[in-house]
Write a protein that holds these residues in place. Structure first.
Motif, PDB file in Angstrom:
ATOM      1  N   GLY A  57       0.805  -1.110  -0.067  1.00  0.00           N
ATOM      2  CA  GLY A  57      -0.029   0.090  -0.091  1.00  0.00           C
ATOM      3  C   GLY A  57       0.933   1.262  -0.033  1.00  0.00           C
ATOM      4  O   GLY A  57       0.284   2.378  -0.091  1.00  0.00           O
ATOM      5  N   ARG A  58       2.053   1.108  -0.161  1.00  0.00           N
ATOM      6  CA  ARG A  58       3.054   2.546  -0.165  1.00  0.00           C
ATOM      7  C   ARG A  58       4.286   2.165  -0.980  1.00  0.00           C
ATOM      8  O   ARG A  58       5.110   1.229  -0.581  1.00  0.00           O
ATOM      9  CB  ARG A  58       3.361   2.733   1.375  1.00  0.00           C
ATOM     10  CG  ARG A  58       4.166   3.827   1.606  1.00  0.00           C
ATOM     11  CD  ARG A  58       4.779   4.073   2.921  1.00  0.00           C
ATOM     12  NE  ARG A  58       3.681   4.496   3.833  1.00  0.00           N
ATOM     13  CZ  ARG A  58       3.586   4.576   5.124  1.00  0.00           C
ATOM     14  NH1 ARG A  58       4.915   4.694   5.947  1.00  0.00           N
ATOM     15  NH2 ARG A  58       2.654   4.811   6.059  1.00  0.00           N
ATOM     16  N   GLU A  59       4.478   3.190  -1.858  1.00  0.00           N
ATOM     17  CA  GLU A  59       5.498   3.183  -2.460  1.00  0.00           C
ATOM     18  C   GLU A  59       6.104   4.747  -2.506  1.00  0.00           C
ATOM     19  O   GLU A  59       5.596   5.374  -3.365  1.00  0.00           O
ATOM     20  CB  GLU A  59       5.822   2.432  -3.795  1.00  0.00           C
ATOM     21  CG  GLU A  59       5.809   1.065  -3.735  1.00  0.00           C
ATOM     22  CD  GLU A  59       6.031   0.211  -5.268  1.00  0.00           C
ATOM     23  OE1 GLU A  59       6.228   1.212  -6.029  1.00  0.00           O
ATOM     24  OE2 GLU A  59       5.949  -0.951  -5.345  1.00  0.00           O
ATOM     25  N   VAL A  60       6.948   5.098  -1.564  1.00  0.00           N
ATOM     26  CA  VAL A  60       7.392   6.457  -1.522  1.00  0.00           C
ATOM     27  C   VAL A  60       9.136   6.728  -1.419  1.00  0.00           C
ATOM     28  O   VAL A  60       9.556   5.816  -0.914  1.00  0.00           O
ATOM     29  CB  VAL A  60       6.535   7.277  -0.334  1.00  0.00           C
ATOM     30  CG1 VAL A  60       4.845   7.077  -0.659  1.00  0.00           C
ATOM     31  CG2 VAL A  60       7.133   6.345   1.066  1.00  0.00           C
ATOM     32  N   ALA A  61       9.332   7.792  -1.509  1.00  0.00           N
ATOM     33  CA  ALA A  61      10.628   8.193  -1.309  1.00  0.00           C
ATOM     34  C   ALA A  61      10.805   9.355  -0.727  1.00  0.00           C
ATOM     35  O   ALA A  61       9.891  10.444  -0.745  1.00  0.00           O
ATOM     36  CB  ALA A  61      11.664   8.074  -2.589  1.00  0.00           C
ATOM     37  N   TYR A  62      11.616   9.871   0.232  1.00  0.00           N
ATOM     38  CA  TYR A  62      11.850  10.870   0.878  1.00  0.00           C
ATOM     39  C   TYR A  62      13.455  11.637   0.525  1.00  0.00           C
ATOM     40  O   TYR A  62      14.404  10.546   0.567  1.00  0.00           O
ATOM     41  CB  TYR A  62      11.926  10.725   2.238  1.00  0.00           C
ATOM     42  CG  TYR A  62      10.499  10.258   2.770  1.00  0.00           C
ATOM     43  CD1 TYR A  62       9.358  10.984   2.670  1.00  0.00           C
ATOM     44  CD2 TYR A  62      10.323   8.848   2.953  1.00  0.00           C
ATOM     45  CE1 TYR A  62       8.206  10.438   2.968  1.00  0.00           C
ATOM     46  CE2 TYR A  62       9.205   8.484   3.309  1.00  0.00           C
ATOM     47  CZ  TYR A  62       8.070   9.118   3.429  1.00  0.00           C
ATOM     48  OH  TYR A  62       6.580   8.599   3.386  1.00  0.00           O
ATOM     49  N   ILE A  63      13.669  12.796   0.294  1.00  0.00           N
ATOM     50  CA  ILE A  63      14.991  13.313  -0.032  1.00  0.00           C
ATOM     51  C   ILE A  63      15.284  14.717   0.704  1.00  0.00           C
ATOM     52  O   ILE A  63      14.337  15.229   0.907  1.00  0.00           O
ATOM     53  CB  ILE A  63      14.801  13.542  -1.835  1.00  0.00           C
ATOM     54  CG1 ILE A  63      14.730  12.540  -2.716  1.00  0.00           C
ATOM     55  CG2 ILE A  63      16.052  14.507  -2.133  1.00  0.00           C
ATOM     56  CD1 ILE A  63      14.133  12.767  -3.884  1.00  0.00           C
ATOM     57  N   THR A  64      16.320  14.818   1.137  1.00  0.00           N
ATOM     58  CA  THR A  64      16.927  16.118   1.579  1.00  0.00           C
ATOM     59  C   THR A  64      17.474  17.061   0.353  1.00  0.00           C
ATOM     60  O   THR A  64      18.158  16.535  -0.551  1.00  0.00           O
ATOM     61  CB  THR A  64      17.897  15.862   2.702  1.00  0.00           C
ATOM     62  OG1 THR A  64      18.984  15.014   2.197  1.00  0.00           O
ATOM     63  CG2 THR A  64      17.323  15.226   3.930  1.00  0.00           C
ATOM     64  N   ASP A  65      17.136  18.156   0.619  1.00  0.00           N
ATOM     65  CA  ASP A  65      17.721  19.185  -0.226  1.00  0.00           C
ATOM     66  C   ASP A  65      18.777  20.251   0.787  1.00  0.00           C
ATOM     67  O   ASP A  65      17.911  21.082   1.312  1.00  0.00           O
ATOM     68  CB  ASP A  65      16.811  20.149  -1.014  1.00  0.00           C
ATOM     69  CG  ASP A  65      17.496  21.053  -2.045  1.00  0.00           C
ATOM     70  OD1 ASP A  65      18.705  21.263  -1.757  1.00  0.00           O
ATOM     71  OD2 ASP A  65      16.830  21.768  -2.766  1.00  0.00           O
ATOM     72  N   GLN A  66      19.950  19.965   0.852  1.00  0.00           N
ATOM     73  CA  GLN A  66      20.815  20.905   1.884  1.00  0.00           C
ATOM     74  C   GLN A  66      20.987  22.081   1.227  1.00  0.00           C
ATOM     75  O   GLN A  66      21.283  23.210   1.937  1.00  0.00           O
ATOM     76  CB  GLN A  66      22.001  20.235   2.163  1.00  0.00           C
ATOM     77  CG  GLN A  66      23.239  20.315   1.014  1.00  0.00           C
ATOM     78  CD  GLN A  66      24.270  19.969   1.829  1.00  0.00           C
ATOM     79  OE1 GLN A  66      24.483  19.105   2.846  1.00  0.00           O
ATOM     80  NE2 GLN A  66      25.555  20.031   1.121  1.00  0.00           N
ATOM     81  N   GLY A  67      20.645  22.660  -0.003  1.00  0.00           N
ATOM     82  CA  GLY A  67      20.871  24.097  -0.409  1.00  0.00           C
ATOM     83  C   GLY A  67      22.134  24.149  -0.587  1.00  0.00           C
ATOM     84  O   GLY A  67      23.021  23.782   0.102  1.00  0.00           O
ATOM     85  N   GLN A  68      22.692  25.223  -1.388  1.00  0.00           N
ATOM     86  CA  GLN A  68      23.829  25.531  -1.626  1.00  0.00           C
ATOM     87  C   GLN A  68      24.176  27.028  -0.797  1.00  0.00           C
ATOM     88  O   GLN A  68      25.415  27.360  -0.555  1.00  0.00           O
ATOM     89  CB  GLN A  68      24.239  26.112  -3.143  1.00  0.00           C
ATOM     90  CG  GLN A  68      24.039  24.746  -3.887  1.00  0.00           C
ATOM     91  CD  GLN A  68      24.266  24.959  -5.393  1.00  0.00           C
ATOM     92  OE1 GLN A  68      25.024  25.840  -5.840  1.00  0.00           O
ATOM     93  NE2 GLN A  68      23.384  24.292  -6.290  1.00  0.00           N
ATOM     94  N   THR A  69      23.296  27.670  -0.406  1.00  0.00           N
ATOM     95  CA  THR A  69      23.302  28.750   0.629  1.00  0.00           C
ATOM     96  C   THR A  69      22.816  28.508   2.005  1.00  0.00           C
ATOM     97  O   THR A  69      22.646  29.203   2.921  1.00  0.00           O
ATOM     98  CB  THR A  69      22.424  29.944   0.078  1.00  0.00           C
ATOM     99  OG1 THR A  69      21.134  29.576  -0.201  1.00  0.00           O
ATOM    100  CG2 THR A  69      22.846  30.359  -1.227  1.00  0.00           C
TER     101      THR A  69
END
Length: 388
Positions: A178-190
């Motif tokens: 019932g679940r197929e998901v992904a989580y991502i971090t964006d640390q940013g350049q600033t």
């Protein structure tokens, strides 16, 4: 938060790595010691072309490293590691040649990759051609690889959720009934970070908490690695502070909470994944589910085990730490060869793997001089649990 220190020096490494003296050059070898569940073992000296920030293992034990394209020395960004230390481009050399004319079909800047529960390999491509600059249009994406055929089977574009200053960093994939998901971090350049949630079934991606304190780099943080304050150091002698937003992430065993932290922060945070994924909720509603879990030290990568304990790459101390659900933090292992410990991977057999990335020795931190000393050490440690 209660802090319990149990520092130990650890096993110098396996005999098969006697031919890799560069890892310990100029440093006293760690002495044998027993940890709570085992010693830290040097598994392989990986001859990666440059800084290996990411690490993952398949169900049958194949090992993969990921080397962000910080500069022209990054001849390939995703590679498979062999027992003799060779690292070869994966899934192919051609796939690792970035082509702005075919951004969806080639790999640009892969900081991490993970296997899901069905043994599919997911690669996070930040779409960058260097450590700074705007992502190449159309190049930011998730790439799914079948390790049985070594072929790319799917690409999910992330163009809609990156900005001109994005630097996608870490990835977790949650596949269960019932679940197929992904989580991502964006640390940013600033230093302005964010979290990204992706519904893998539909490919829909949403950018969350971009203006929230929990994803931003903290001002005034002092980070000391290998006895030296970490700063950007240009060739002309000028320096500037390090900035790093949302960086390491881990999932709770039930998938209900995402743990995360900025690179330049000592705080650990959690947010409800249901809120991240719910398109009907705005960022204010998501922010109401954020919890500050307190001090955990300065870290890079995070990982959670089946007992909801979070492993910490304590970069200031060349160490592995662990946070228990009650907030207690313990230093499990230290070793002078753990130079910028970064990404963890926990196997079903109860092994905790960890890369030693040497990122603090990169030219941008050393006046243009590359002080990295290949090969790059990959360690493992026996723990009393499997992955979350």
């Amino acid at each position: 938060m209660m802090l319990r220190l149990a520092r130990r020096t650890l096993l110098a490494g396996t005999a098969s790595l006697a031919a890799a003296p560069a890892i310990a050059a100029g440093r006293a070898l760690a002495q044998p010691s027993t940890g709570p569940h085992g010693a830290l073992d040097l598994v392989v000296a990986a001859r990666a072309p440059t800084t290996p920030t990411g690490l993952t293992l398949s169900g049958d034990g194949r090992m993969f490293l990921f080397m962000p394209r910080f500069d022209e020395k990054t001849v390939f960004t995703a590679g498979e590691v062999f027992p003799d230390g060779r690292v070869v481009p994966y899934p192919s050399e051609a796939a690792n040649r970035p082509d702005p004319a075919r951004p969806e079909a080639t790999l640009f800047h892969v900081p991490n990759g993970v296997f899901d529960r069905t043994n599919r390999l997911w690669l996070l491509d930040a779409g960058l051609m260097a450590s700074s600059g705007a992502p190449v249009p159309g190049a930011a994406k998730l790439v799914c690889v079948d390790p049985g055929t070594n072929r790319i089977t799917r690409t999910i574009p992330l163009q809609s959720v990156v900005t001109e200053t994005s630097s996608l960093n870490d990835l977790r994939v949650d596949v269960r009934p019932g679940r197929e998901v992904a989580y991502i971090t964006d640390q940013g350049q600033t230093g302005e970070g964010a979290l990204i949630a992706v519904d893998l079934a539909s490919g829909r991606a949403v950018r969350r908490l971009a203006d929230h304190a929990s994803t931003r780099s903290e001002e005034g943080i002092l980070k000391i690695v290998e006895g030296r304050v970490l700063r950007k150091r240009a060739e002309d002698g000028t320096t500037s502070p390090i900035k790093g937003g949302a960086n390491g992430i881990a999932l709770s065993p039930d998938g209900a909470r995402l743990y995360y932290t900025p690179l330049m922060s000592r705080r650990l945070y959690a947010v409800e994944t249901a809120a991240l994924l719910d398109a009907a909720q705005d960022d204010a509603a998501v922010a109401r589910t954020v919890e500050d879990l307190g001090e955990k030290g300065l870290t890079g990568g995070l990982s959670a085990d089946a007992r909801d304990r979070i492993y910490l790459s304590l970069q200031e101390f060349n160490a592995i730490g662990r946070r228990d659900p009650d907030g207690t933090v313990e230093v499990l292992a230290t070793d002078p060869r753990l130079i910028w410990p970064d990404t963890f991977w926990i196997t079903d057999e109860g092994w905790l793997y960890l890369s030693s990335a040497q990122a603090n020795r990169r030219p941008e931190h050393n006046g243009g001089i590359d002080r990295q000393e290949p090969p790059y050490a990959i360690f493992r440690m026996r723990i009393d649990s499997g992955p979350a």
